[in-house]
Design a protein around this motif. Structure first.
Motif, mmCIF file in Angstrom:
data_model
loop_
_atom_site.group_PDB
_atom_site.id
_atom_site.type_symbol
_atom_site.label_atom_id
_atom_site.label_comp_id
_atom_site.label_asym_id
_atom_site.label_seq_id
_atom_site.Cartn_x
_atom_site.Cartn_y
_atom_site.Cartn_z
ATOM 1 N N SER A 171 -8.295 -1.818 5.504
ATOM 2 C CA SER A 171 -9.529 -0.525 6.330
ATOM 3 C C SER A 171 -9.308 -0.219 7.795
ATOM 4 N N THR B 280 -7.512 -6.851 2.573
ATOM 5 C CA THR B 280 -8.832 -5.551 2.574
ATOM 6 C C THR B 280 -9.241 -5.168 3.892
ATOM 7 N N GLU C 252 1.337 -1.267 0.062
ATOM 8 C CA GLU C 252 0.150 -0.228 0.123
ATOM 9 C C GLU C 252 1.407 1.423 -0.313
#
Length: 216
Positions: free
Chosen positions: A123, A119, A31
């Motif tokens: 998050s 994910t 990321e």
């Protein structure tokens, strides 16, 4: 893609398994807005690396290297008390209603089980960075159950229970620390937590109230 828009989130990983830390680092550093700046396998290492690196978020396992399933709760309290802006996200294999609630009471902003998908984990990290709470579906359900049941009795960690039992025997903080192989300062920290949970204002009242409630 940069999601936060303002800065890169600095993460410290606290887990006693090197292979878990390596896997998390590999996942998170894909990321653009996340970087892992430190790792720790023990509570002592966690204190040192957080002091040195001053991360935004700590991913914290509850079970570290001492055999206690709740050592992470203790370091969570210490870190969130010392660094109020630090976001602690519990990432653990343990799902227990009392542990979820206690982690939040100790200052954690979220609680996620280790089999969460990538994910969901990312998050949750970003939610913590926004000062929001972060739970997966199972830990969220645990929170809801705890609200519904509203237990009257305080939930003591295994370490706090040990301190309480020695306190009831009349031992000083120094002697308790010697018995449990922890510092006198740490004993004082646990005694304060016990007093808060039992709503007592003195050591004698702690023992009296704990005895009435069947905790000792």
């Amino acid at each position: 893609m940069m999601i936060t828009g303002e800065r890169t989130l600095k993460i410290v990983l606290v887990d006693d398994h090197a292979i878990v830390r390596q896997g998390l680092r590999s996942i998170l550093e894909r990321e653009d807005d996340i970087t892992v700046i430190g790792e720790a396998a023990t509570a002592a290492e966690a204190r040192a690396v957080v002091e040195r690196t001053r991360p935004d978020i700590v991913l914290l396992d509850l079970k570290l290297s001492t055999g206690s399933n709740t050592e992470g709760l203790e370091i969570c309290s210490e870190l969130t008390s010392r660094y109020p802006d630090l976001g602690v996200l519990v990432l653990t294999t343990f799902l227990d209603d009392a542990l979820v609630v206690e982690a939040i009471h100790r200052g954690a902003r979220g609680y996620v089980i280790k089999d969460v998908d990538t994910t969901g984990l990312v998050s949750s990290i970003r939610a913590v960075a926004r000062n929001e709470s972060a739970f997966d579906s199972r830990s969220a359900s645990a929170m809801v159950r705890s609200i519904r049941t509203a237990p009257e009795e305080p939930v003591l960690t295994s370490r706090e229970q040990g301190v309480l039992e020695l306190l009831a025997r009349g031992l000083s903080n120094r002697d308790i620390g010697s018995r449990l192989f922890i510092s006198e300062t740490t004993v004082k920290f646990h005694v304060r937590n016990i007093m808060r949970k039992i709503d007592a204002s003195s050591r004698a009242e702690v023992v009296y109230e704990a005895s009435k409630r069947g905790l000792i």
